[in-house]
Each structure stands twice: as structure tokens, then as C-alpha cells.
Enzyme design. Structure first.
Site, PDB file in Angstrom:
ATOM      1  N   GLY A   1      -7.623  87.136  11.824  1.00  0.00           N
ATOM      2  CA  GLY A   1      -6.949  86.413  12.903  1.00  0.00           C
ATOM      3  C   GLY A   1      -5.965  85.350  12.464  1.00  0.00           C
ATOM      4  O   GLY A   1      -5.363  84.672  13.287  1.00  0.00           O
ATOM      5  N   GLN A   2      -5.765  85.217  11.122  1.00  0.00           N
ATOM      6  CA  GLN A   2      -4.790  84.207  10.686  1.00  0.00           C
ATOM      7  C   GLN A   2      -3.406  84.579  11.209  1.00  0.00           C
ATOM      8  O   GLN A   2      -3.114  85.753  11.398  1.00  0.00           O
ATOM      9  CB  GLN A   2      -4.726  84.121   9.144  1.00  0.00           C
ATOM     10  CG  GLN A   2      -5.985  83.587   8.516  1.00  0.00           C
ATOM     11  CD  GLN A   2      -6.821  84.725   7.951  1.00  0.00           C
ATOM     12  OE1 GLN A   2      -7.028  85.731   8.613  1.00  0.00           O
ATOM     13  NE2 GLN A   2      -7.301  84.557   6.744  1.00  0.00           N
ATOM     14  N   GLU A   3      -2.566  83.589  11.353  1.00  0.00           N
ATOM     15  CA  GLU A   3      -1.244  83.814  11.942  1.00  0.00           C
ATOM     16  C   GLU A   3      -0.505  84.957  11.249  1.00  0.00           C
ATOM     17  O   GLU A   3       0.078  85.829  11.893  1.00  0.00           O
ATOM     18  CB  GLU A   3      -0.430  82.523  11.859  1.00  0.00           C
ATOM     19  CG  GLU A   3       0.827  82.604  12.706  1.00  0.00           C
ATOM     20  CD  GLU A   3       1.564  81.271  12.775  1.00  0.00           C
ATOM     21  OE1 GLU A   3       1.118  80.294  12.159  1.00  0.00           O
ATOM     22  OE2 GLU A   3       2.599  81.257  13.461  1.00  0.00           O
ATOM     23  N   SER A   4      -0.585  84.984   9.921  1.00  0.00           N
ATOM     24  CA  SER A   4       0.155  86.005   9.159  1.00  0.00           C
ATOM     25  C   SER A   4      -0.367  87.415   9.437  1.00  0.00           C
ATOM     26  O   SER A   4       0.340  88.398   9.228  1.00  0.00           O
ATOM     27  CB  SER A   4       0.047  85.707   7.663  1.00  0.00           C
ATOM     28  OG  SER A   4      -1.322  85.645   7.310  1.00  0.00           O
ATOM     29  N   LEU A   5      -1.614  87.523   9.905  1.00  0.00           N
ATOM     30  CA  LEU A   5      -2.212  88.854  10.117  1.00  0.00           C
ATOM     31  C   LEU A   5      -2.111  89.318  11.569  1.00  0.00           C
ATOM     32  O   LEU A   5      -2.304  90.493  11.865  1.00  0.00           O
ATOM     33  CB  LEU A   5      -3.700  88.836   9.720  1.00  0.00           C
ATOM     34  CG  LEU A   5      -4.007  88.551   8.249  1.00  0.00           C
ATOM     35  CD1 LEU A   5      -5.514  88.403   8.041  1.00  0.00           C
ATOM     36  CD2 LEU A   5      -3.471  89.667   7.356  1.00  0.00           C
TER      37      LEU A   5
END
Ligand code: G3D
Length: 174
Positions: free
Chosen positions: A69-73
Site C-alpha cells: 500500500g505504499q504510495e509507490s506501489l
């Protein structure tokens, strides 16, 4: 033989139903996936990419993808949408600041054509933490009542067995 096997698989509900678990980083997605499997708390580390596990609920099988769920993912969530029957959105009930971001991600996701037949289960996680937002507050802030094109359900995720029953009832209904 192949036809017989297919018929038997249909009778015994052997088809696997695809589920994706989404939510912002640190919401508790991986914890929930492994609680669904073992009904125990586990020690987790941030999900890089995805975890996938099979869960069986009274003869109904779910293939559950836990997506980072990190922004990059988050941009890659889209590649998991195809054939998804249930989306589990995990919300960190202590994270007031990012609820608006969760709302934006939820409604963006629901607008995607690959999810037009998906049902949505919102789990208000971390209800054990004092001062966490209530299920009603989270529902209101996510404007869940505006979702009319998808069956949806929201609950505090300490009631996981009830969540599993709801997931099963959705796929049986189709
Ligand atoms: P993610 O997969 O969504 O990124 P994780 O989230 O499952 O890795 O969980 C993030 C942190 O939240 C973990 O703590 C985990 O133990 C904690 N957590 C998950 N669910 C709950 C809950 O219901 N209540 C509380 N109090 N904590 C929860 P750490 O300290 O390992 O980062």
C-alpha cells in the site's frame, strides 16, 4: 472424465474466487491476511509487491492477494483487478489524517471497469486502539452510502468470522 471432473468441481464449489486486500501502508493488510489463515496475530514487515494465500470457507475457496500500500506501489493495484470478485479495503481506524486519501483511492478503484462486478468489504482495523474512529465515522468519511453500483459491507475487523461469511454469501449469490 474431464467433464465429470468439471461437474464434480461445480457441485463441490471448487472454483477459486479472487480477492484483493488493499489499503494504505500500515493499515494492517498483511496482519489480516494471516489472521484469516491462522486466526492469530503475526509479526509482519511492510509488503513489497504482494502476498497471496488460499483461504477456504466451508467449501468455498478464495485466493487472497495482499497488495503493498505504499504510495509507490498503489499505481500497480490496477494490475490485480482483473477477475477480482471481492475487494477488501483495510482502513487504519487510528489514521484520521489519511482517511481522505483512502476515500480517494477507494472511489478511484471502484470506477475501474475491471472491478465493475466486485463486492467491497471495508474493514475498520485497529479498533482496539483507544480513540480510534468508529465504524460509523469511517463509513461517513468514505461516503460508503454513495456506493450504489457495488454490494458493500463495513465492519470492525475483530469480527473476522462474520467477514468470511459475508464474502462467501457474495460469491454464492452470483
Ligand atoms: P500493511 O500490510 O497494511 O502495511 P501490517 O500493515 O499488517 O504490516 O501492519 C502494520 C502495523 O499495524 C503492524 O505493527 C501491525 O502489528 C499493526 N496492526 C495490524 N492490525 C492491528 C490491529 O488490529 N490493532 C493494532 N493495535 N495494531 C495492528 P508493527 O508495529 O509491526 O509495524
Amino acid at each position: 472424465m474431464g467433464l465429470l471432473l468439471t461437474k464434480l468441481m461445480t457441485v463441490f464449489g471448487d472454483r477459486e474466487h479472487k480477492v484483493i486486500i488493499v489499503g494504505l501502508d500500515n493499515a494492517g493488510k498483511t496482519t489480516i491476511l494471516y489472521q484469516l489463515l491462522t486466526k492469530e496475530a503475526v509479526h509482519t514487515s511492510p509488503t513489497i509487491g504482494s502476498n497471496v494465500e488460499e483461504i477456504s470457507v466451508r467449501n468455498t475457496r478464495f485466493l487472497v492477494w495482499d497488495i503493498g500500500g505504499q504510495e509507490s506501489l498503489r499505481a500497480s493495484w490496477i494490475s490485480y483487478y482483473c477477475n477480482t470478485e471481492i475487494v477488501i479495503l483495510v482502513v487504519d481506524s487510528t489514521d484520521r489524517e489519511r482517511l481522505t486519501l483512502t476515500k480517494a483511492e477507494l472511489h478511484r478503484m471502484l470506477a475501474h471497469e475491471d472491478l465493475q462486478n466486485a463486492a467491497i468489504l471495508v474493514l475498520a482495523n485497529k479498533q482496539d486502539v483507544k480513540g480510534s474512529m468508529s465504524v460509523a465515522e469511517i463509513s461517513q468519511n468514505l461516503t460508503l452510502s454513495s456506493i450504489t453500483a457495488h454490494p458493500w459491507h463495513v465492519q470492525a475487523c475483530c469480527l473476522l468470522p462474520a467477514s468470511l461469511d459475508w464474502m462467501r454469501s457474495r460469491v454464492i449469490a452470483n
